[in-house]
Design a protein around this motif. Structure first.
Motif, PDB file in Angstrom:
ATOM      1  N   GLU A  75       0.842  -1.206   0.000  1.00 23.12           N
ATOM      2  CA  GLU A  75       0.000   0.000   0.000  1.00 23.12           C
ATOM      3  C   GLU A  75       0.881   1.262   0.000  1.00 23.12           C
ATOM      4  N   ASN A  76       1.966   1.241   0.789  1.00 21.65           N
ATOM      5  CA  ASN A  76       2.899   2.376   0.784  1.00 21.65           C
ATOM      6  C   ASN A  76       3.518   2.577  -0.600  1.00 21.65           C
ATOM      7  N   ALA A  77       3.888   1.449  -1.233  1.00 20.53           N
ATOM      8  CA  ALA A  77       4.510   1.548  -2.561  1.00 20.53           C
ATOM      9  C   ALA A  77       3.523   2.190  -3.550  1.00 20.53           C
ATOM     10  N   LEU A  78       2.229   1.884  -3.365  1.00 19.85           N
ATOM     11  CA  LEU A  78       1.223   2.501  -4.243  1.00 19.85           C
ATOM     12  C   LEU A  78       1.034   3.975  -3.883  1.00 19.85           C
ATOM     13  N   LYS A  79       1.010   4.253  -2.556  1.00 18.29           N
ATOM     14  CA  LYS A  79       0.768   5.632  -2.098  1.00 18.29           C
ATOM     15  C   LYS A  79       1.907   6.572  -2.491  1.00 18.29           C
ATOM     16  N   TYR A  80       3.151   6.087  -2.281  1.00 12.72           N
ATOM     17  CA  TYR A  80       4.310   6.973  -2.485  1.00 12.72           C
ATOM     18  C   TYR A  80       5.038   6.688  -3.800  1.00 12.72           C
ATOM     19  N   GLY A  81       4.560   5.677  -4.544  1.00 11.66           N
ATOM     20  CA  GLY A  81       5.189   5.364  -5.836  1.00 11.66           C
ATOM     21  C   GLY A  81       4.723   6.359  -6.884  1.00 11.66           C
ATOM     22  N   PHE A  96       5.131   7.425  14.050  1.00 11.34           N
ATOM     23  CA  PHE A  96       4.791   8.780  13.626  1.00 11.34           C
ATOM     24  C   PHE A  96       5.921   9.497  12.865  1.00 11.34           C
ATOM     25  N   TYR A  97       6.966   8.755  12.484  1.00  6.71           N
ATOM     26  CA  TYR A  97       8.015   9.414  11.692  1.00  6.71           C
ATOM     27  C   TYR A  97       7.564   9.440  10.229  1.00  6.71           C
ATOM     28  N   ARG A  98       7.531  10.610   9.654  1.00  7.47           N
ATOM     29  CA  ARG A  98       7.157  10.735   8.245  1.00  7.47           C
ATOM     30  C   ARG A  98       8.161  11.628   7.550  1.00  7.47           C
ATOM     31  N   VAL A  99       8.471  11.275   6.297  1.00  8.28           N
ATOM     32  CA  VAL A  99       9.401  12.108   5.527  1.00  8.28           C
ATOM     33  C   VAL A  99       8.697  13.416   5.184  1.00  8.28           C
ATOM     34  N   ASP A 100       7.469  13.288   4.734  1.00 12.18           N
ATOM     35  CA  ASP A 100       6.696  14.472   4.347  1.00 12.18           C
ATOM     36  C   ASP A 100       5.313  14.334   4.988  1.00 12.18           C
ATOM     37  N   GLY A 111      -3.762   9.684   3.345  1.00 20.00           N
ATOM     38  CA  GLY A 111      -4.483   8.968   4.406  1.00 20.00           C
ATOM     39  C   GLY A 111      -3.593   8.194   5.365  1.00 20.00           C
ATOM     40  N   GLY A 112      -2.307   8.564   5.442  1.00 21.89           N
ATOM     41  CA  GLY A 112      -1.380   7.830   6.319  1.00 21.89           C
ATOM     42  C   GLY A 112      -1.563   8.163   7.798  1.00 21.89           C
ATOM     43  N   THR A 113      -1.176   7.217   8.644  1.00 17.36           N
ATOM     44  CA  THR A 113      -1.240   7.460  10.097  1.00 17.36           C
ATOM     45  C   THR A 113       0.170   7.634  10.669  1.00 17.36           C
ATOM     46  N   GLY A 114       1.185   7.281   9.881  1.00 16.39           N
ATOM     47  CA  GLY A 114       2.568   7.349  10.392  1.00 16.39           C
ATOM     48  C   GLY A 114       2.910   6.150  11.258  1.00 16.39           C
ATOM     49  N   LEU A 115       2.038   5.126  11.250  1.00 11.52           N
ATOM     50  CA  LEU A 115       2.289   3.957  12.109  1.00 11.52           C
ATOM     51  C   LEU A 115       2.522   2.676  11.309  1.00 11.52           C
ATOM     52  N   GLY A 116       2.296   2.741   9.993  1.00 11.58           N
ATOM     53  CA  GLY A 116       2.361   1.532   9.163  1.00 11.58           C
ATOM     54  C   GLY A 116       3.685   0.789   9.274  1.00 11.58           C
ATOM     55  N   LEU A 117       4.796   1.521   9.150  1.00 16.36           N
ATOM     56  CA  LEU A 117       6.099   0.850   9.176  1.00 16.36           C
ATOM     57  C   LEU A 117       6.485   0.422  10.594  1.00 16.36           C
ATOM     58  N   ALA A 118       5.992   1.167  11.601  1.00 12.14           N
ATOM     59  CA  ALA A 118       6.258   0.756  12.997  1.00 12.14           C
ATOM     60  C   ALA A 118       5.580  -0.590  13.250  1.00 12.14           C
ATOM     61  N   ARG A 166       2.251  15.076   2.769  1.00 11.49           N
ATOM     62  CA  ARG A 166       1.975  14.023   1.772  1.00 11.49           C
ATOM     63  C   ARG A 166       1.320  12.816   2.449  1.00 11.49           C
ATOM     64  N   SER A 167       1.858  12.443   3.631  1.00 11.02           N
ATOM     65  CA  SER A 167       1.315  11.291   4.351  1.00 11.02           C
ATOM     66  C   SER A 167      -0.159  11.516   4.679  1.00 11.02           C
ATOM     67  N   ARG A 168      -0.478  12.749   5.164  1.00 11.97           N
ATOM     68  CA  ARG A 168      -1.876  13.079   5.503  1.00 11.97           C
ATOM     69  C   ARG A 168      -2.753  12.999   4.265  1.00 11.97           C
ATOM     70  N   THR A 208       9.261  -3.198  -4.427  1.00  6.57           N
ATOM     71  CA  THR A 208      10.013  -2.103  -5.056  1.00  6.57           C
ATOM     72  C   THR A 208       9.066  -1.181  -5.812  1.00  6.57           C
ATOM     73  N   ASP A 209       9.221   0.125  -5.579  1.00 11.95           N
ATOM     74  CA  ASP A 209       8.365   1.065  -6.316  1.00 11.95           C
ATOM     75  C   ASP A 209       9.212   1.999  -7.169  1.00 11.95           C
ATOM     76  N   GLN A 210       8.529   2.801  -7.989  1.00 14.45           N
ATOM     77  CA  GLN A 210       9.247   3.736  -8.866  1.00 14.45           C
ATOM     78  C   GLN A 210       8.919   5.165  -8.451  1.00 14.45           C
TER      79      GLN A 210
HETATM   80  P1  ADP Z   1       2.248   6.551   6.702  1.00 13.21           P
HETATM   81  O1  ADP Z   1       0.965   6.150   7.313  1.00 13.21           O
HETATM   82  O2  ADP Z   1       2.566   8.000   6.877  1.00 13.21           O
HETATM   83  O3  ADP Z   1       2.402   6.070   5.308  1.00 13.21           O
HETATM   84  P2  ADP Z   1       4.310   4.644   7.419  1.00 13.21           P
HETATM   85  O4  ADP Z   1       4.774   4.259   8.778  1.00 13.21           O
HETATM   86  O5  ADP Z   1       3.715   3.582   6.581  1.00 13.21           O
HETATM   87  O6  ADP Z   1       3.329   5.858   7.643  1.00 13.21           O
HETATM   88  O7  ADP Z   1       5.533   5.256   6.653  1.00 13.21           O
HETATM   89  C1  ADP Z   1       6.294   6.267   7.290  1.00 13.21           C
HETATM   90  C2  ADP Z   1       6.809   7.255   6.260  1.00 13.21           C
HETATM   91  O8  ADP Z   1       7.783   6.605   5.437  1.00 13.21           O
HETATM   92  C3  ADP Z   1       5.765   7.771   5.317  1.00 13.21           C
HETATM   93  O9  ADP Z   1       5.081   8.880   5.854  1.00 13.21           O
HETATM   94  C4  ADP Z   1       6.606   8.149   4.108  1.00 13.21           C
HETATM   95  O10 ADP Z   1       7.158   9.430   4.313  1.00 13.21           O
HETATM   96  C5  ADP Z   1       7.736   7.133   4.136  1.00 13.21           C
HETATM   97  N1  ADP Z   1       7.523   6.010   3.198  1.00 13.21           N
HETATM   98  C6  ADP Z   1       7.018   4.806   3.506  1.00 13.21           C
HETATM   99  N2  ADP Z   1       6.992   4.010   2.421  1.00 13.21           N
HETATM  100  C7  ADP Z   1       7.490   4.734   1.397  1.00 13.21           C
HETATM  101  C8  ADP Z   1       7.750   4.487   0.017  1.00 13.21           C
HETATM  102  N3  ADP Z   1       7.461   3.306  -0.554  1.00 13.21           N
HETATM  103  N4  ADP Z   1       8.302   5.487  -0.716  1.00 13.21           N
HETATM  104  C9  ADP Z   1       8.600   6.684  -0.169  1.00 13.21           C
HETATM  105  N5  ADP Z   1       8.381   6.982   1.128  1.00 13.21           N
HETATM  106  C10 ADP Z   1       7.847   6.028   1.903  1.00 13.21           C
END
Ligand code: ADP
Length: 381
Positions: free
Chosen positions: A271-277, A324-328, A336-343, A331-333, A306-308
């Protein structure tokens, strides 16, 4: 005659006591006593009344890297809190405690600093025993908990503020405006959904933390989990014009796992790869077996997503799995991101005694690999 003898004995006894007390002020600490102190894991120091160090146990010298015997206590520290604590214990004749900070130039460590007068039977030694326990990890845990509560409150407050704002508007000026009403209701629905996702992710995390030490026991084929997850996510990919491509092994990645949790891992990553790809891009999912992975004994089931997309700057990579760590943030908001997916992914992978590796290149894309030990009886090993 008898009285004189008694008096003489009394005087002798008094002299002996005075002598003992005097001797113990400066005498070396008994070897047996030293051995006991040397066996303790925490730094312990014995000081005389002039704060000369009569013995510093092995843990003290290991911790502070100093030879302290016969030095003044000031050689270790002059921190006012420590000196006040010593003074208090001496004056009141009972234990005193405080917290002090030691820095080795790189890290700060907080120690619980306790001072007690040594009270031997019938003899006052005027010695003090000082013990120091490193409580940095307790402080760190408290700090993390405080930050977490602050973050959760903040994350919940922003959708709540939006909701209350729109409720007010709908009750007032927009009550008769049909167009505005349906627009606002849509925003409110999105915000409520965001809060729901947040609460559900928080519950997942807290359940995961409770179970993290218990190893999952079911036998799961990772290829099946990945295939099923992709079929659930395909409609979302279609809507954004992206595609998901599955390559690699079609079965045989058998692990001891929790089906629901592994599904959540691949769901979050794809889902992240689709959201941020990239829009109309392809998300590649590769299932394979890998060997010689650091910290894992034996072969692993590996799934690479792997995404592009735009990629992630290297400075962010070590912190991506923090809550809750997000790069942007924006963009995450937006997506629809919560910042918890990768945790959540990290916790689940830890529970499976696996590893997650993240590689990314700006302008090229990102690669998230999850590795979980293969079940030992797996035929594909
Ligand atoms: P979120 O709900 O914000 O997506 P995640 O914990 O899943 O939270 O991811 C944390 C942050 O990592 C995201 O806000 C995004 O900035 C970055 N990130 C995660 N996956 C990708 C990806 N495939 N490409 C680029 N950035 C990503």
């Amino acid at each position: 005659m008898v009285r004189t003898a008694e008096r003489e004995m009394g005087a002798k006894h008094f002299k002996l006591l005075a002598h003992t007390k005097e001797t113990l002020k400066n005498a070396p600490v008994d070897e047996g006593f030293k051995n006991i102190l040397d066996g303790l894991p925490d730094p312990v120091i014995i000081v005389g009344p002039d704060l000369r160090i009569l013995h510093a146990n092995t843990a003290t010298e290991e911790q502070f890297g100093l030879r302290l015997f016969n030095e003044s206590f000031y050689a270790l520290t002059r921190q006012p809190e420590a000196l006040a604590c010593i003074r208090k214990a001496k004056e009141e004749g009972r234990s005193a405690e405080t917290k002090i900070l030691f820095s080795d130039g790189k890290f700060d460590s907080t120690f619980r600093f306790s001072v007690s007068p040594i009270d031997l039977p019938r003899i006052r030694t005027e010695w003090l025993v000082i013990s120091m326990t490193d409580v940095s990890h307790v402080n760190d845990a408290e700090q993390i908990r405080r930050e977490f509560v602050a973050n959760v409150s903040h994350e919940l407050r922003s959708p709540l503020t939006t909701l209350t704002g729109f409720i007010e508007t709908l009750k007032g000026e927009a009550s008769e405006d049909k167009g505005a009403r349906s627009r606002f209701l849509q925003i409110m629905e999105n915000e409520a959904a965001r809060m729901e996702r947040l609460v559900s992710d928080l519950l997942s995390l807290s359940k995961l933390e409770a179970d993290e030490r218990i190893r999952p026991k079911d036998t799961v084929d990772v290829c099946d989990v990945v295939r099923n997850t992709i079929s659930v996510l395909r409609p979302i990919a279609d809507r954004s014009g992206s595609s998901i491509e599955l390559v690699g092994k079609e079965n045989g990645l058998i692990v001891s796992g929790d089906l629901g949790q592994l599904t959540q891992v691949f769901h979050n990553l794809i889902e992240n790869a689709l959201k941020y790809g990239s829009e109309n891009g392809t998300v590649m999912v590769n299932c394979l077996i890998k060997h010689n992975i650091d910290e894992i004994l034996g072969p692993v089931a590996c799934v690479e997503v792997t995404d592009q997309g735009d990629g992630i700057d290297a400075v962010h990579l070590p912190r991506l799995t923090e809550r809750f760590y997000r790069v942007d943030k924006h963009r995450s908001r937006e997506v629809g991101g919560t910042g918890l997916g990768l945790a959540i992914v990290k916790h689940i992978v830890n529970r499976h005694r696996g590893r997650i590796a993240i590689a990314s290149q700006l302008g090229v894309g990102s690669n998230f690999s999850v590795m979980v030990p293969l079940q030992t009886q797996s035929p594909s090993t």
